[in-house]
Scaffold this motif. Structure first.
Motif, PDB file in Angstrom:
ATOM      1  N   ILE A  21      46.374  38.198  44.675  1.00  0.00           N
ATOM      2  CA  ILE A  21      45.235  38.325  43.763  1.00  0.00           C
ATOM      3  C   ILE A  21      45.322  39.629  42.976  1.00  0.00           C
ATOM      4  O   ILE A  21      45.069  39.676  41.769  1.00  0.00           O
ATOM      5  CB  ILE A  21      43.904  38.257  44.550  1.00  0.00           C
ATOM      6  CG1 ILE A  21      43.755  36.882  45.199  1.00  0.00           C
ATOM      7  CG2 ILE A  21      42.724  38.566  43.644  1.00  0.00           C
ATOM      8  CD1 ILE A  21      42.595  36.775  46.162  1.00  0.00           C
ATOM      9  N   LEU A  22      45.734  40.679  43.647  1.00  0.00           N
ATOM     10  CA  LEU A  22      45.880  41.987  43.005  1.00  0.00           C
ATOM     11  C   LEU A  22      46.922  41.923  41.889  1.00  0.00           C
ATOM     12  O   LEU A  22      46.749  42.491  40.808  1.00  0.00           O
ATOM     13  CB  LEU A  22      46.284  43.022  44.051  1.00  0.00           C
ATOM     14  CG  LEU A  22      46.276  44.497  43.628  1.00  0.00           C
ATOM     15  CD1 LEU A  22      44.880  44.950  43.250  1.00  0.00           C
ATOM     16  CD2 LEU A  22      46.822  45.365  44.757  1.00  0.00           C
ATOM     17  N   LEU A  23      48.017  41.221  42.158  1.00  0.00           N
ATOM     18  CA  LEU A  23      49.092  41.114  41.169  1.00  0.00           C
ATOM     19  C   LEU A  23      48.742  40.195  40.007  1.00  0.00           C
ATOM     20  O   LEU A  23      49.172  40.426  38.870  1.00  0.00           O
ATOM     21  CB  LEU A  23      50.370  40.612  41.847  1.00  0.00           C
ATOM     22  CG  LEU A  23      51.061  41.566  42.819  1.00  0.00           C
ATOM     23  CD1 LEU A  23      52.153  40.832  43.583  1.00  0.00           C
ATOM     24  CD2 LEU A  23      51.649  42.754  42.078  1.00  0.00           C
ATOM     25  N   LYS A  24      47.977  39.136  40.280  1.00  0.00           N
ATOM     26  CA  LYS A  24      47.696  38.141  39.251  1.00  0.00           C
ATOM     27  C   LYS A  24      46.430  38.434  38.445  1.00  0.00           C
ATOM     28  O   LYS A  24      46.196  37.798  37.410  1.00  0.00           O
ATOM     29  CB  LYS A  24      47.572  36.756  39.886  1.00  0.00           C
ATOM     30  CG  LYS A  24      48.811  36.308  40.652  1.00  0.00           C
ATOM     31  CD  LYS A  24      50.044  36.231  39.770  1.00  0.00           C
ATOM     32  CE  LYS A  24      49.994  35.078  38.791  1.00  0.00           C
ATOM     33  NZ  LYS A  24      51.259  34.934  38.024  1.00  0.00           N
ATOM     34  N   ALA A  25      45.634  39.367  38.885  1.00  0.00           N
ATOM     35  CA  ALA A  25      44.398  39.682  38.159  1.00  0.00           C
ATOM     36  C   ALA A  25      44.716  40.295  36.799  1.00  0.00           C
ATOM     37  O   ALA A  25      45.750  40.950  36.621  1.00  0.00           O
ATOM     38  CB  ALA A  25      43.549  40.646  38.985  1.00  0.00           C
ATOM     39  N   ASN A  26      43.837  40.069  35.825  1.00  0.00           N
ATOM     40  CA  ASN A  26      44.023  40.664  34.498  1.00  0.00           C
ATOM     41  C   ASN A  26      44.016  42.180  34.596  1.00  0.00           C
ATOM     42  O   ASN A  26      43.173  42.761  35.278  1.00  0.00           O
ATOM     43  CB  ASN A  26      42.892  40.241  33.554  1.00  0.00           C
ATOM     44  CG  ASN A  26      43.020  38.800  33.113  1.00  0.00           C
ATOM     45  OD1 ASN A  26      44.016  38.129  33.408  1.00  0.00           O
ATOM     46  ND2 ASN A  26      42.015  38.306  32.409  1.00  0.00           N
ATOM     47  N   TRP A  27      44.928  42.829  33.897  1.00  0.00           N
ATOM     48  CA  TRP A  27      44.910  44.288  33.864  1.00  0.00           C
ATOM     49  C   TRP A  27      44.176  44.789  32.632  1.00  0.00           C
ATOM     50  O   TRP A  27      43.921  45.984  32.477  1.00  0.00           O
ATOM     51  CB  TRP A  27      46.315  44.862  33.937  1.00  0.00           C
ATOM     52  CG  TRP A  27      47.242  44.469  32.826  1.00  0.00           C
ATOM     53  CD1 TRP A  27      48.032  43.365  32.779  1.00  0.00           C
ATOM     54  CD2 TRP A  27      47.492  45.193  31.620  1.00  0.00           C
ATOM     55  NE1 TRP A  27      48.755  43.334  31.613  1.00  0.00           N
ATOM     56  CE2 TRP A  27      48.450  44.458  30.878  1.00  0.00           C
ATOM     57  CE3 TRP A  27      47.011  46.386  31.084  1.00  0.00           C
ATOM     58  CZ2 TRP A  27      48.926  44.875  29.637  1.00  0.00           C
ATOM     59  CZ3 TRP A  27      47.489  46.806  29.855  1.00  0.00           C
ATOM     60  CH2 TRP A  27      48.428  46.051  29.138  1.00  0.00           C
ATOM     61  N   LYS A  28      43.837  43.835  31.722  1.00  0.00           N
ATOM     62  CA  LYS A  28      42.967  44.170  30.601  1.00  0.00           C
ATOM     63  C   LYS A  28      42.160  42.930  30.242  1.00  0.00           C
ATOM     64  O   LYS A  28      42.498  41.811  30.632  1.00  0.00           O
ATOM     65  CB  LYS A  28      43.770  44.649  29.404  1.00  0.00           C
ATOM     66  CG  LYS A  28      44.674  43.611  28.779  1.00  0.00           C
ATOM     67  CD  LYS A  28      45.387  44.195  27.569  1.00  0.00           C
ATOM     68  CE  LYS A  28      46.299  43.155  26.920  1.00  0.00           C
ATOM     69  NZ  LYS A  28      46.978  43.699  25.721  1.00  0.00           N
TER      70      LYS A  28
ATOM     71  N   ILE B 110      37.451  37.110  30.278  1.00  0.00           N
ATOM     72  CA  ILE B 110      37.866  37.412  31.644  1.00  0.00           C
ATOM     73  C   ILE B 110      38.138  38.911  31.709  1.00  0.00           C
ATOM     74  O   ILE B 110      39.030  39.412  31.034  1.00  0.00           O
ATOM     75  CB  ILE B 110      39.123  36.624  32.049  1.00  0.00           C
ATOM     76  CG1 ILE B 110      38.946  35.130  31.727  1.00  0.00           C
ATOM     77  CG2 ILE B 110      39.436  36.836  33.520  1.00  0.00           C
ATOM     78  CD1 ILE B 110      37.764  34.486  32.427  1.00  0.00           C
ATOM     79  N   GLU B 111      37.371  39.609  32.498  1.00  0.00           N
ATOM     80  CA  GLU B 111      37.472  41.069  32.546  1.00  0.00           C
ATOM     81  C   GLU B 111      38.716  41.515  33.325  1.00  0.00           C
ATOM     82  O   GLU B 111      39.344  40.733  34.034  1.00  0.00           O
ATOM     83  CB  GLU B 111      36.215  41.644  33.225  1.00  0.00           C
ATOM     84  CG  GLU B 111      34.897  41.258  32.569  1.00  0.00           C
ATOM     85  CD  GLU B 111      34.677  41.972  31.258  1.00  0.00           C
ATOM     86  OE1 GLU B 111      35.398  42.964  30.980  1.00  0.00           O
ATOM     87  OE2 GLU B 111      33.781  41.551  30.500  1.00  0.00           O
ATOM     88  N   SER B 112      39.044  42.785  33.178  1.00  0.00           N
ATOM     89  CA  SER B 112      40.128  43.353  33.985  1.00  0.00           C
ATOM     90  C   SER B 112      39.715  43.302  35.447  1.00  0.00           C
ATOM     91  O   SER B 112      38.550  43.532  35.791  1.00  0.00           O
ATOM     92  CB  SER B 112      40.413  44.797  33.561  1.00  0.00           C
ATOM     93  OG  SER B 112      39.253  45.592  33.684  1.00  0.00           O
ATOM     94  N   GLY B 113      40.655  42.974  36.314  1.00  0.00           N
ATOM     95  CA  GLY B 113      40.352  42.833  37.733  1.00  0.00           C
ATOM     96  C   GLY B 113      39.860  41.450  38.110  1.00  0.00           C
ATOM     97  O   GLY B 113      39.498  41.215  39.261  1.00  0.00           O
ATOM     98  N   GLU B 114      39.874  40.525  37.151  1.00  0.00           N
ATOM     99  CA  GLU B 114      39.450  39.149  37.425  1.00  0.00           C
ATOM    100  C   GLU B 114      40.615  38.194  37.163  1.00  0.00           C
ATOM    101  O   GLU B 114      41.529  38.497  36.386  1.00  0.00           O
ATOM    102  CB  GLU B 114      38.277  38.751  36.537  1.00  0.00           C
ATOM    103  CG  GLU B 114      37.013  39.545  36.795  1.00  0.00           C
ATOM    104  CD  GLU B 114      35.855  39.120  35.910  1.00  0.00           C
ATOM    105  OE1 GLU B 114      34.716  39.503  36.204  1.00  0.00           O
ATOM    106  OE2 GLU B 114      36.099  38.398  34.911  1.00  0.00           O
ATOM    107  N   MET B 115      40.562  37.057  37.806  1.00  0.00           N
ATOM    108  CA  MET B 115      41.580  36.029  37.572  1.00  0.00           C
ATOM    109  C   MET B 115      40.958  34.648  37.650  1.00  0.00           C
ATOM    110  O   MET B 115      40.063  34.390  38.458  1.00  0.00           O
ATOM    111  CB  MET B 115      42.738  36.137  38.573  1.00  0.00           C
ATOM    112  CG  MET B 115      42.386  35.749  39.999  1.00  0.00           C
ATOM    113  SD  MET B 115      43.822  35.761  41.140  1.00  0.00           S
ATOM    114  CE  MET B 115      44.792  34.392  40.505  1.00  0.00           C
TER     115      MET B 115
END
Length: 232
Positions: free
Chosen positions: A39-46, A55-60
């Motif tokens: 989840i950490l790797l696939k979450a949006n970084w922006k 979709i905010e950063s830290g969300e997927m």
């Protein structure tokens, strides 16, 4: 190379993982660790837009099935682990079309400079590749110029030697070259060919055959009377 390998090579962004993760309550649960890091790797970084949503950063945006494919875990294990982390490490919103997972401490995990770090990393990678390519190109060009210069120097030495031999031959046949005749020979050579090696061969041909003039190279050794060029 497989498509997934190409995608791996293209994506050179990264996430931060702190040593304090070893103190996480589920760290020794290898399945939970696998799912959390995924989840950490696939979450949006922006921030990104998806299907009309922001979709905010830290969300997927994902699904249980997709998480199973990413982690190689069974559906029951994924659901159980998500339930354990929901409200603590993550917040889950489920619809009939997708599942939205939010990392509750994204800023804590990645820091405020995460986006800048990724951009800087990409820029540094591009600059490094460009510099290596530029250095390689410059080196190859310099080596090529040095090689050509060496060849020209060798050819120049051979040319001077061939010209001296031709002059000596003219003296032996009692037709020594005057200064003006020598200039005419050089002019004639330039009109016949600009290739230094071929000029040397033309001079050597006349010297070996004791020809008073210069003639185009002839493999058969025959000379056309119309091309005879005598210097007095």
């Amino acid at each position: 190379m497989a498509e997934k390998d190409l995608l791996y090579l293209e994506d050179r962004s990264y996430v931060k993982i702190y040593r304090s993760l070893t103190e996480w309550r589920l760290f020794h649960n290898k399945n939970a660790l696998t799912l959390f890091i995924t989840i950490l790797l696939k979450a949006n970084w922006k921030e990104k837009k998806w299907d009309g949503m922001v979709i905010e950063s830290g969300e997927m945006v994902t699904s249980i099935k997709h998480l199973c494919e990413l982690t190689n875990l069974t559906e029951s294990k994924v659901r159980l682990l998500l339930k354990k982390m929901d409200g603590e490490e993550i917040t889950i919103k489920t619809t009939n079309r997708f599942t939205l997972i939010k990392l509750n401490k994204w800023a804590y995990y990645q820091g405020d400079s995460f986006e800048n770090d990724n951009q800087n990393h990409k820029q540094m990678t591009i600059k490094t590749h460009s510099k290596r390519k530029r250095n390689t190109t410059t080196k190859e060009r310099e080596e090529g110029e040095e090689r050509i210069e060496r060849q020209n120097l060798i050819a120049l030495d051979d040319f001077d030697r061939a010209l001296l031999d031709f002059e000596e031959m003219r003296k032996k046949i009692r037709k020594p070259l005057t200064d003006s005749a020598k200039k005419m020979i050089l002019k004639k050579l330039e009109s016949m060919t600009t290739d230094r090696v071929e000029q040397i061969e033309i001079l050597n041909q006349s010297t070996m055959n004791c020809w008073q003039g210069l003639f185009p190279l002839n493999k058969n050794g025959d000379v056309d009377d119309k091309e005879v060029n005598l210097f007095v």
